[in-house]
Design an enzyme around this catalytic site. Structure first.
Site, PDB file in Angstrom:
ATOM      1  CG  HIS A  28      -2.565   1.036   0.680  1.00 50.76           C
ATOM      2  ND1 HIS A  28      -1.730   1.999   1.312  1.00 50.76           N
ATOM      3  CD2 HIS A  28      -3.297   0.404   0.608  1.00 50.76           C
ATOM      4  CE1 HIS A  28      -3.155   3.240   0.956  1.00 50.76           C
ATOM      5  NE2 HIS A  28      -4.208   2.254   0.885  1.00 50.76           N
ATOM      6  N   PRO A  29       0.635   2.528  -1.109  1.00 51.32           N
ATOM      7  CG  PRO A  29      -0.463   3.732  -2.719  1.00 51.32           C
ATOM      8  CD  PRO A  29      -0.638   2.235  -2.008  1.00 51.32           C
ATOM      9  CB  CYS A  30      -1.152   4.805   2.895  1.00 46.87           C
ATOM     10  SG  CYS A  30      -0.373   3.211   4.096  1.00 46.87           S
ATOM     11  CG  HIS A  31       2.199   4.505   6.027  1.00 45.21           C
ATOM     12  ND1 HIS A  31       1.600   5.455   6.803  1.00 45.21           N
ATOM     13  CD2 HIS A  31       2.060   3.439   5.942  1.00 45.21           C
ATOM     14  CE1 HIS A  31       1.292   5.371   7.174  1.00 45.21           C
ATOM     15  NE2 HIS A  31       0.929   4.302   7.178  1.00 45.21           N
ATOM     16  CB  THR A  32       5.179   5.319  -0.719  1.00 46.23           C
ATOM     17  OG1 THR A  32       4.260   4.514  -0.397  1.00 46.23           O
ATOM     18  CG2 THR A  32       6.264   5.510  -1.480  1.00 46.23           C
TER      19      THR A  32
END
Length: 213
Positions: free
Chosen positions: A170-174
């Site tokens: 998941h890219p939410c913290h990228t």
């Protein structure tokens, strides 16, 4: 652009550079265009990884010694991976394991302004691994790190270009991660830095030759 993110144009440029390096070093990445928009590109790679099979202990096979029981539990939970591709994570395979094919896709997310790593894993007879099996293939230190957010870190989503289910980091913290790794004024090595940071979670790493280039 927000800190830690890149534009679609920057992603496309870096994907082309990454693919050029892949060809140079005889790696197996491929650069593809979306069938819906030829200007939208993404990277793909396939490699075989030897994944340990889970060992189930039945209730009528309890051990008489607590030491033996603890050893059995440790063996049940211990999952290592080894792969045949030099650009994937290499570890010592356990006695009971099977070779699975991992298919990785790097796709740009316009919503988050970051690249996203999608992947699928198949057994030798073509069966898709379950989410539980995929999670068990994650190196143990990453399992420990993400144990409280395992199903938000690793999820199954529809591939934004191909329209079929893929697993996804998941890219939410990228963007937050990349803002700490790379100064806002420097995005030249963004894709390499990002993949070096997130790839090992699912058995994929960037060879040192890419970075030194």
């Amino acid at each position: 652009m927000a800190a830690g993110s890149i534009s679609g144009t920057e992603f496309a440029n870096q994907a082309n550079i990454f693919f050029t390096l892949s060809v140079k070093y005889n790696d197996t990445w491929d650069l593809k265009s979306s069938p819906h928009n030829r200007n939208e590109v993404y990277l793909t790679k396939r490699c075989n990884i030897e994944v340990a099979e889970n060992k189930q202990v039945s209730t009528n096979q309890k051990q008489s010694s607590s030491q033996t029981a603890n050893q059995s539990i440790a063996e049940e939970e211990d999952v290592d991976v080894e792969e045949s591709d030099a650009a994937c994570l290499t570890t010592t395979p356990p006695p009971s394991s099977s070779v699975c094919q991992f298919e990785y896709h790097i796709v740009y997310s316009a919503s988050y302004g970051v690249p996203v790593l999608y992947f699928n894993a198949y057994t030798q007879d073509g069966r898709l691994l379950s989410l539980d099996s995929v999670w068990n293939s994650v190196p143990q230190h990453y399992q420990d790190r993400f144990q409280h957010e395992r199903w938000t870190t690793l999820t199954q989503q529809e591939h934004p270009i191909l329209g079929r289910p893929f697993f996804q980091l998941h890219p939410c913290h990228t963007a937050d991660l990349m803002s700490k790794l790379i100064p806002e004024s420097c995005s030249g090595n963004y894709l390499l830095s990002w993949l070096s940071a997130v790839g090992p979670v699912v058995g994929l790493k960037v060879p040192l030759s890419y970075v030194t280039s």
